[in-house]
Design a protein around this motif. Structure first.
Motif, PDB file in Angstrom:
ATOM      1  N   ARG A  25       0.025   5.943  -1.539  1.00 19.06           N
ATOM      2  CA  ARG A  25       0.845   4.816  -1.994  1.00 19.06           C
ATOM      3  C   ARG A  25       2.037   4.605  -1.060  1.00 19.06           C
ATOM      4  NH1 ARG A  25       0.710   3.001  -7.401  1.00 19.06           N
ATOM      5  NH2 ARG A  25      -1.023   3.854  -8.589  1.00 19.06           N
ATOM      6  N   LEU A  26       2.760   5.699  -0.788  1.00 25.35           N
ATOM      7  CA  LEU A  26       3.950   5.574   0.057  1.00 25.35           C
ATOM      8  C   LEU A  26       3.554   5.299   1.501  1.00 25.35           C
ATOM      9  CD1 LEU A  26       7.006   5.651   0.175  1.00 25.35           C
ATOM     10  CD2 LEU A  26       6.892   8.116   0.572  1.00 25.35           C
ATOM     11  N   ALA A  27       2.512   5.968   1.994  1.00 22.72           N
ATOM     12  CA  ALA A  27       2.090   5.783   3.385  1.00 22.72           C
ATOM     13  C   ALA A  27       1.656   4.343   3.647  1.00 22.72           C
ATOM     14  CB  ALA A  27       0.956   6.749   3.723  1.00 22.72           C
ATOM     15  N   PHE A  28       0.902   3.757   2.712  1.00 24.35           N
ATOM     16  CA  PHE A  28       0.477   2.368   2.906  1.00 24.35           C
ATOM     17  C   PHE A  28       1.682   1.427   2.842  1.00 24.35           C
ATOM     18  CE2 PHE A  28      -0.792  -1.836   1.617  1.00 24.35           C
ATOM     19  CZ  PHE A  28      -1.859  -2.095   2.472  1.00 24.35           C
ATOM     20  N   ALA A  29       2.568   1.664   1.881  1.00 23.00           N
ATOM     21  CA  ALA A  29       3.748   0.806   1.740  1.00 23.00           C
ATOM     22  C   ALA A  29       4.576   0.799   3.023  1.00 23.00           C
ATOM     23  CB  ALA A  29       4.594   1.278   0.562  1.00 23.00           C
ATOM     24  N   VAL A  30       4.735   1.985   3.632  1.00 25.40           N
ATOM     25  CA  VAL A  30       5.502   2.080   4.879  1.00 25.40           C
ATOM     26  C   VAL A  30       4.786   1.329   5.999  1.00 25.40           C
ATOM     27  CG1 VAL A  30       6.275   3.676   6.680  1.00 25.40           C
ATOM     28  CG2 VAL A  30       6.634   4.256   4.277  1.00 25.40           C
ATOM     29  N   ALA A  31       3.476   1.611   6.160  1.00 22.53           N
ATOM     30  CA  ALA A  31       2.716   0.995   7.259  1.00 22.53           C
ATOM     31  C   ALA A  31       2.685  -0.531   7.145  1.00 22.53           C
ATOM     32  CB  ALA A  31       1.290   1.557   7.276  1.00 22.53           C
ATOM     33  N   ALA A  32       2.552  -1.038   5.927  1.00 19.02           N
ATOM     34  CA  ALA A  32       2.385  -2.480   5.732  1.00 19.02           C
ATOM     35  C   ALA A  32       3.690  -3.259   5.752  1.00 19.02           C
ATOM     36  CB  ALA A  32       1.660  -2.726   4.412  1.00 19.02           C
ATOM     37  N   HIS A  33       4.808  -2.608   5.437  1.00 20.07           N
ATOM     38  CA  HIS A  33       6.073  -3.338   5.281  1.00 20.07           C
ATOM     39  C   HIS A  33       7.006  -3.241   6.487  1.00 20.07           C
ATOM     40  CE1 HIS A  33       4.823  -3.364   1.046  1.00 20.07           C
ATOM     41  NE2 HIS A  33       5.636  -4.388   0.906  1.00 20.07           N
ATOM     42  N   LEU A  34       6.692  -2.390   7.463  1.00 20.35           N
ATOM     43  CA  LEU A  34       7.596  -2.243   8.604  1.00 20.35           C
ATOM     44  C   LEU A  34       7.226  -3.191   9.748  1.00 20.35           C
ATOM     45  CD1 LEU A  34       8.322   1.592   8.653  1.00 20.35           C
ATOM     46  CD2 LEU A  34       9.681  -0.267   7.704  1.00 20.35           C
ATOM     47  N   ASP A  35       6.695  -4.341   9.379  1.00 16.71           N
ATOM     48  CA  ASP A  35       6.430  -5.457  10.301  1.00 16.71           C
ATOM     49  C   ASP A  35       5.644  -5.076  11.554  1.00 16.71           C
ATOM     50  OD1 ASP A  35       7.691  -7.225   8.623  1.00 16.71           O
ATOM     51  OD2 ASP A  35       9.650  -6.998   9.577  1.00 16.71           O
ATOM     52  N   PRO A  36       4.483  -4.431  11.415  1.00 21.16           N
ATOM     53  CA  PRO A  36       3.674  -4.174  12.612  1.00 21.16           C
ATOM     54  C   PRO A  36       2.955  -5.454  13.040  1.00 21.16           C
ATOM     55  CG  PRO A  36       2.473  -3.457  10.667  1.00 21.16           C
ATOM     56  CD  PRO A  36       3.819  -3.950  10.185  1.00 21.16           C
ATOM     57  N   ASP A  37       2.622  -5.545  14.313  1.00 21.33           N
ATOM     58  CA  ASP A  37       1.796  -6.654  14.787  1.00 21.33           C
ATOM     59  C   ASP A  37       0.321  -6.375  14.508  1.00 21.33           C
ATOM     60  OD1 ASP A  37       3.944  -8.202  16.137  1.00 21.33           O
ATOM     61  OD2 ASP A  37       4.072  -6.391  17.377  1.00 21.33           O
ATOM     62  N   ILE A  38      -0.015  -5.081  14.521  1.00 24.26           N
ATOM     63  CA  ILE A  38      -1.395  -4.646  14.275  1.00 24.26           C
ATOM     64  C   ILE A  38      -1.372  -3.543  13.221  1.00 24.26           C
ATOM     65  CG2 ILE A  38      -3.464  -3.610  15.302  1.00 24.26           C
ATOM     66  CD1 ILE A  38      -2.358  -4.664  18.051  1.00 24.26           C
ATOM     67  N   LEU A  39      -2.110  -3.741  12.131  1.00 20.20           N
ATOM     68  CA  LEU A  39      -2.184  -2.751  11.053  1.00 20.20           C
ATOM     69  C   LEU A  39      -3.597  -2.147  11.040  1.00 20.20           C
ATOM     70  CD1 LEU A  39      -1.000  -1.356   8.519  1.00 20.20           C
ATOM     71  CD2 LEU A  39      -1.739  -3.341   7.192  1.00 20.20           C
ATOM     72  N   ILE A  40      -3.664  -0.841  11.171  1.00 21.93           N
ATOM     73  CA  ILE A  40      -4.952  -0.131  11.188  1.00 21.93           C
ATOM     74  C   ILE A  40      -5.048   0.731   9.938  1.00 21.93           C
ATOM     75  CG2 ILE A  40      -6.361   1.564  12.417  1.00 21.93           C
ATOM     76  CD1 ILE A  40      -5.044   0.657  15.009  1.00 21.93           C
ATOM     77  N   VAL A  41      -6.059   0.482   9.108  1.00 19.89           N
ATOM     78  CA  VAL A  41      -6.198   1.187   7.828  1.00 19.89           C
ATOM     79  C   VAL A  41      -7.581   1.832   7.747  1.00 19.89           C
ATOM     80  CG1 VAL A  41      -6.108   0.995   5.321  1.00 19.89           C
ATOM     81  CG2 VAL A  41      -4.653  -0.474   6.733  1.00 19.89           C
ATOM     82  N   ASP A  42      -7.608   3.158   7.676  1.00 20.29           N
ATOM     83  CA  ASP A  42      -8.868   3.885   7.505  1.00 20.29           C
ATOM     84  C   ASP A  42      -9.196   3.938   6.026  1.00 20.29           C
ATOM     85  OD1 ASP A  42     -11.140   5.310   8.086  1.00 20.29           O
ATOM     86  OD2 ASP A  42     -10.134   6.870   9.253  1.00 20.29           O
ATOM     87  N   GLU A  43     -10.300   4.603   5.671  1.00 23.91           N
ATOM     88  CA  GLU A  43     -10.822   4.563   4.307  1.00 23.91           C
ATOM     89  C   GLU A  43     -10.007   5.375   3.310  1.00 23.91           C
ATOM     90  OE1 GLU A  43     -14.806   6.029   4.731  1.00 23.91           O
ATOM     91  OE2 GLU A  43     -14.148   7.374   6.288  1.00 23.91           O
ATOM     92  N   ARG A  53       3.238  -4.078  18.303  1.00 19.18           N
ATOM     93  CA  ARG A  53       3.580  -2.856  17.586  1.00 19.18           C
ATOM     94  C   ARG A  53       2.437  -2.480  16.645  1.00 19.18           C
ATOM     95  NH1 ARG A  53       8.764  -3.608  14.071  1.00 19.18           N
ATOM     96  NH2 ARG A  53       9.886  -3.259  16.003  1.00 19.18           N
ATOM     97  N   VAL A  54       2.008  -1.206  16.671  1.00 19.74           N
ATOM     98  CA  VAL A  54       0.851  -0.746  15.899  1.00 19.74           C
ATOM     99  C   VAL A  54       1.298   0.211  14.795  1.00 19.74           C
ATOM    100  CG1 VAL A  54      -1.382   0.435  15.981  1.00 19.74           C
ATOM    101  CG2 VAL A  54      -0.631  -0.942  17.927  1.00 19.74           C
ATOM    102  N   ALA A  55       0.856  -0.044  13.560  1.00 24.31           N
ATOM    103  CA  ALA A  55       1.088   0.891  12.447  1.00 24.31           C
ATOM    104  C   ALA A  55      -0.281   1.322  11.928  1.00 24.31           C
ATOM    105  CB  ALA A  55       1.872   0.224  11.335  1.00 24.31           C
ATOM    106  N   SER A  56      -0.445   2.627  11.718  1.00 20.98           N
ATOM    107  CA  SER A  56      -1.740   3.168  11.305  1.00 20.98           C
ATOM    108  C   SER A  56      -1.629   3.936  10.003  1.00 20.98           C
ATOM    109  CB  SER A  56      -2.294   4.112  12.377  1.00 20.98           C
ATOM    110  OG  SER A  56      -2.428   3.447  13.601  1.00 20.98           O
ATOM    111  N   LEU A  57      -2.648   3.776   9.167  1.00 21.95           N
ATOM    112  CA  LEU A  57      -2.792   4.588   7.958  1.00 21.95           C
ATOM    113  C   LEU A  57      -4.179   5.200   8.034  1.00 21.95           C
ATOM    114  CD1 LEU A  57      -1.801   5.590   5.223  1.00 21.95           C
ATOM    115  CD2 LEU A  57      -2.644   3.486   4.209  1.00 21.95           C
ATOM    116  N   LEU A  58      -4.227   6.428   8.516  1.00 18.85           N
ATOM    117  CA  LEU A  58      -5.512   7.091   8.718  1.00 18.85           C
ATOM    118  C   LEU A  58      -5.721   8.102   7.607  1.00 18.85           C
ATOM    119  CD1 LEU A  58      -5.384   7.437  12.605  1.00 18.85           C
ATOM    120  CD2 LEU A  58      -6.241   5.558  11.232  1.00 18.85           C
ATOM    121  N   GLU A  59      -6.302   9.269   7.901  1.00 20.59           N
ATOM    122  CA  GLU A  59      -6.634  10.218   6.845  1.00 20.59           C
ATOM    123  C   GLU A  59      -5.374  10.772   6.182  1.00 20.59           C
ATOM    124  OE1 GLU A  59      -7.254  14.135   9.680  1.00 20.59           O
ATOM    125  OE2 GLU A  59      -8.805  12.623   9.555  1.00 20.59           O
ATOM    126  N   VAL A  60      -5.521  11.176   4.909  1.00 20.62           N
ATOM    127  CA  VAL A  60      -4.385  11.742   4.176  1.00 20.62           C
ATOM    128  C   VAL A  60      -3.873  12.966   4.928  1.00 20.62           C
ATOM    129  CG1 VAL A  60      -3.629  12.805   2.029  1.00 20.62           C
ATOM    130  CG2 VAL A  60      -5.283  10.930   1.971  1.00 20.62           C
TER     131      VAL A  60
END
Length: 415
Positions: free
Chosen positions: A170-188, A104-111
């Motif tokens: 803040r909210l986008a990262f919290a969602v992406a990081a806490h919903l138990d993804p197998d792969i977390l992708i975080v842009d700048e 499962r992939v969760a991404s936090l890309l551009e705002v």
């Protein structure tokens, strides 16, 4: 031998870009005019033609990432980092090649990506969870943890279109990081937000890796990449320059930055009302120059452009030498109107040892980062021309060890 969680095979991505050019104004027969008008009526009527060109944002990318690895992706603006992450996040398709993602992939890309602007913060948490394939019961179990981490509880029932960029991230990262993804992708995007929250996010990514999750992290901050990642990938002009241990990859990237030059132009962030336009090293003869003699002073000029009146704007500079912070300077909070403004920082009181120095540059609003660039500019301090004056200056300070050669003044008196 561990089986890779991410396999990238010969990924390339091309875009068709258009260049405007003047229509032919030479001698044209009546027959030619009729044929051209039928072919391109709009362009001929406006007096402009469009020339199309194929641009390769990525070309022949190959690598593998194993479970539990935290990998940094570094490179200058335009190197292909964000394009690669968008392909890995299934936002855009590659032109050639394939990517295999196991989990499962969760991404936090551009705002601006991932959340629906008309939905409230609360609704977007559940919306994102459902996209990840989670049931409502699973999201309920994580909800309080997400809200506590994001620190936006007061605005949870407000549509996110009214959030500041810092609140959004803040909210986008919290969602992406806490919903138990197998792969977390975080842009700048983590450059948007205060230092305390950035530290909190880095800690959460470390925790995710310790729990066996895989993290891909794009950043212009080499200090953050070196602290968080054990491996890194250096992209340049859409190609992998180096992939391996983080120290060696950062070293290769830093050596590339020796050719930065005295001026650096920045890319405007999408949707931003205020941004860093460019920055330059200017010597005391008012010439753009980043190769200076020992003892020479210099200025750093930074142009900031705004589309409206904005208050509490600050520009900051961090001077670095071999990963050692020498000096950090922030401008006073300023209120500016629409237009272009120049921030001029004077460095005329330092006697620096010979060598190379780098400058990190940032812009913030109410102390929330808008833009940040590691190694945005560099200078080289040389011994200069061997003349009597220069030799005397060097001799006077050669006995002083360290990077800054001039010493603070002092007095001695009986207490």
């Amino acid at each position: 031998m561990r089986e890779p969680v991410i396999t990238v095979k010969n990924i390339s991505k091309s875009y068709n870009i258009s260049h405007e050019m003047k229509a032919n104004t030479g001698t044209v027969t009546f027959r030619d005019a009729i044929i051209n008008t039928l072919k391109k009526p709009k362009e001929l009527l406006t007096g402009h033609l469009m020339k199309k060109e194929k641009f390769w944002a990525l070309k022949g990318i190959d690598f593998e990432i194993n479970k539990g690895e935290v990998v940094g992706i570094i490179g200058k603006n335009g190197s292909g980092k964000s394009t690669l992450l968008k392909i890995m996040s299934r936002i855009t398709e590659p032109t050639t090649g394939e990517i295999v993602m196991n989990g499962r992939v969760a991404s936090l890309l551009e705002v601006g990506t991932g959340f629906h602007p008309e939905l409230t913060g609360r609704e977007n948490v559940y919306f994102n969870g459902s996209i990840l394939g989670m049931k409502k019961k699973e999201i309920d179990a994580k909800f309080d943890e997400i809200v506590a981490f994001s620190e936006v509880e007061k605005f949870l029932d407000t549509p996110v279109k009214f959030y500041s960029s810092g609140m959004y991230v803040r909210l986008a990262f919290a969602v992406a990081a806490h919903l138990d993804p197998d792969i977390l992708i975080v842009d700048e995007v983590l450059a948007v937000g205060d230092a305390a929250f950035q530290k909190k996010c880095l800690g959460k990514m470390k925790q995710s890796a310790a729990e066996g999750r895989t993290v891909l992290f794009v950043s212009h901050s080499m200090s953050s990449v070196s602290k968080l990642c054990k491996k890194a990938i250096f992209l340049k002009n859409g190609k992998v320059v180096k992939h391996g241990p983080v120290e060696k990859v950062i070293d290769a990237y830093s050596r590339e930055d020796l050719d930065i030059g005295p001026t650096r132009k920045f890319i405007k962030p999408r949707g931003s009302e205020i941004f860093l336009q460019d920055a330059s090293i200017v010597d005391l003869k008012n010439k753009k120059n980043n190769i200076l003699n020992f003892g020479d002073g210099f200025n750093i000029e930074i142009n900031v452009k705004s589309s409206r009146q904005i208050d509490n704007i600050r520009v900051g500079i961090g001077m670095m030498h071999e990963d050692i912070a020498i000096r950090t300077v922030w401008s006073e909070p300023s209120s500016i109107n629409a237009g272009l403004y120049k921030f001029n920082f004077k460095f005329d009181d330092l006697l620096l040892a010979t060598g190379n120095y780098y400058f990190n540059i940032g812009l913030d609003h109410h102390r929330e980062n808008i833009q940040y660039f590691d190694n945005a500019l560099n200078i080289e301090i040389t011994e200069g021309i061997k003349n009597k004056t220069n030799a005397n200056v060097l001799a006077d300070y050669s006995s002083n060890s360290g990077i800054i050669k001039n010493q603070p003044g002092y007095t001695l008196e009986k207490a």
